[in-house]
Design a protein around this motif. Structure first.
Motif, PDB file in Angstrom:
ATOM      1  N   LYS A   1       0.828  -1.202   0.000  1.00 12.71           N
ATOM      2  CA  LYS A   1       0.000   0.000   0.000  1.00 12.71           C
ATOM      3  C   LYS A   1       0.862   1.252   0.000  1.00 12.71           C
ATOM      4  N   LEU A   2       1.942   1.229   0.748  1.00 14.95           N
ATOM      5  CA  LEU A   2       2.840   2.381   0.783  1.00 14.95           C
ATOM      6  C   LEU A   2       3.452   2.629  -0.591  1.00 14.95           C
ATOM      7  N   ASP A   3       3.861   1.570  -1.255  1.00 15.91           N
ATOM      8  CA  ASP A   3       4.436   1.709  -2.595  1.00 15.91           C
ATOM      9  C   ASP A   3       3.409   2.264  -3.577  1.00 15.91           C
ATOM     10  N   ALA A   4       2.148   1.808  -3.443  1.00 10.77           N
ATOM     11  CA  ALA A   4       1.087   2.299  -4.323  1.00 10.77           C
ATOM     12  C   ALA A   4       0.820   3.780  -4.062  1.00 10.77           C
ATOM     13  N   MET A   5       0.836   4.176  -2.791  1.00  6.15           N
ATOM     14  CA  MET A   5       0.628   5.581  -2.438  1.00  6.15           C
ATOM     15  C   MET A   5       1.742   6.445  -3.012  1.00  6.15           C
ATOM     16  N   LEU A   6       2.969   5.973  -2.886  1.00  2.00           N
ATOM     17  CA  LEU A   6       4.100   6.726  -3.417  1.00  2.00           C
ATOM     18  C   LEU A   6       3.993   6.872  -4.924  1.00  2.00           C
ATOM     19  N   ALA A   7       3.554   5.810  -5.601  1.00  2.60           N
ATOM     20  CA  ALA A   7       3.395   5.859  -7.064  1.00  2.60           C
ATOM     21  C   ALA A   7       2.361   6.912  -7.451  1.00  2.60           C
ATOM     22  N   GLU A   8       1.252   6.975  -6.718  1.00  2.00           N
ATOM     23  CA  GLU A   8       0.210   7.952  -7.021  1.00  2.00           C
ATOM     24  C   GLU A   8       0.689   9.374  -6.756  1.00  2.00           C
ATOM     25  N   MET A   9       1.416   9.566  -5.661  1.00  2.00           N
ATOM     26  CA  MET A   9       1.922  10.900  -5.339  1.00  2.00           C
ATOM     27  C   MET A   9       2.982  11.342  -6.345  1.00  2.00           C
ATOM     28  N   THR A  10       3.802  10.403  -6.789  1.00  2.00           N
ATOM     29  CA  THR A  10       4.814  10.715  -7.805  1.00  2.00           C
ATOM     30  C   THR A  10       4.140  11.065  -9.126  1.00  2.00           C
ATOM     31  N   LYS A  11       3.086  10.352  -9.464  1.00  2.00           N
ATOM     32  CA  LYS A  11       2.321  10.647 -10.678  1.00  2.00           C
ATOM     33  C   LYS A  11       1.737  12.056 -10.622  1.00  2.00           C
TER      34      LYS A  11
END
Length: 228
Positions: A57-67
């Motif tokens: 979940k943390l990795d997915a959150m980081l991906a969305e924030m980076t996007k």
């Protein structure tokens, strides 16, 4: 009589060229805000202790924030989101762990970028100082960031208390003028009429074993009780 028409035509042409760019910029910013809403909400729950996301979940959150950041790279709010995410992810990490240090360096870099866009923001300055402290880099950049954090946002108690705590934690390596700035801020917060800051300051002094600073909270105290 042709000049006004020519000028008007030129302005109209400029507007026709600029309008699609403005629309594109607004659309990118809107898409970025949409992309960051969910991870921002989850981060707030996480920071408040109401949720403990797993690594995926943390990795997915980081991906969305980076996007979101990629869509609107000059938005300081998105940079701050990324900085806080990295900082909180390793908040309780071992300060000597290379991976923890690498993540904190990422957070510091994001906060530096925020500072470039918001040089008058006390929050940006205190975030830089906090990351420098957690990296053990109590150097000139740290001192400058701490000084700016103390000088800005005097009406924001949370910001001031964090800056004061950093100052008390590193008191012995600060210059005399910096210690005096801290003393002034402690006195100001201790006497703030809108909120009673004395309990928080007393707890801070106790935590860092600095009973000598308690005199700064006395009414109209002018005692130079910073150095020990």
């Amino acid at each position: 009589m042709s000049r006004p028409n020519s000028a008007g035509s030129f302005l109209a042409m400029i507007m026709l060229v600029m309008l699609p760019l403005v629309i594109y910029w607004a659309a990118q910013r809107g898409l970025a805000e949409v992309a960051v809403q969910e991870p921002r909400y989850v981060v707030n729950l996480w920071r408040s202790g109401k949720l403990q996301p797993d690594a995926a979940k943390l990795d997915a959150m980081l991906a969305e924030m980076t996007k979101a950041h990629d869509l609107d790279p000059s938005n300081p709010n998105l940079l701050e989101d990324l900085g806080r995410f990295h900082a909180f992810r390793v908040e309780r990490g071992n300060p000597y762990d290379p991976e923890v240090r690498a993540v904190r360096q990422q957070a510091l870099e994001r906060f530096r970028q925020v500072l470039q866009l918001r040089p008058t923001s006390g929050h940006a300055w205190v975030n830089v100082a906090l990351m420098k402290f957690r990296l053990g880099e109590v150097d000139q950049e740290y001192s400058a960031a701490l000084e700016q954090a103390l000088r800005r946002g005097p009406w924001e108690p949370a910001l001031q208390l964090l800056a004061i705590e950093l100052g008390v934690a590193t008191w012995q390596v600060l210059t005399a003028p910096m210690q005096q700035t801290l003393e002034r801020n402690i006195r100001a917060q201790g006497g703030w009429r809108l909120a009673n800051q004395k309990p928080a300051l007393m707890a801070l002094f106790k935590r860092y074993k600095r009973p000598d600073l308690v005199c700064l909270l006395e009414e109209r105290s002018a005692t130079p009780c910073g150095a020990s």
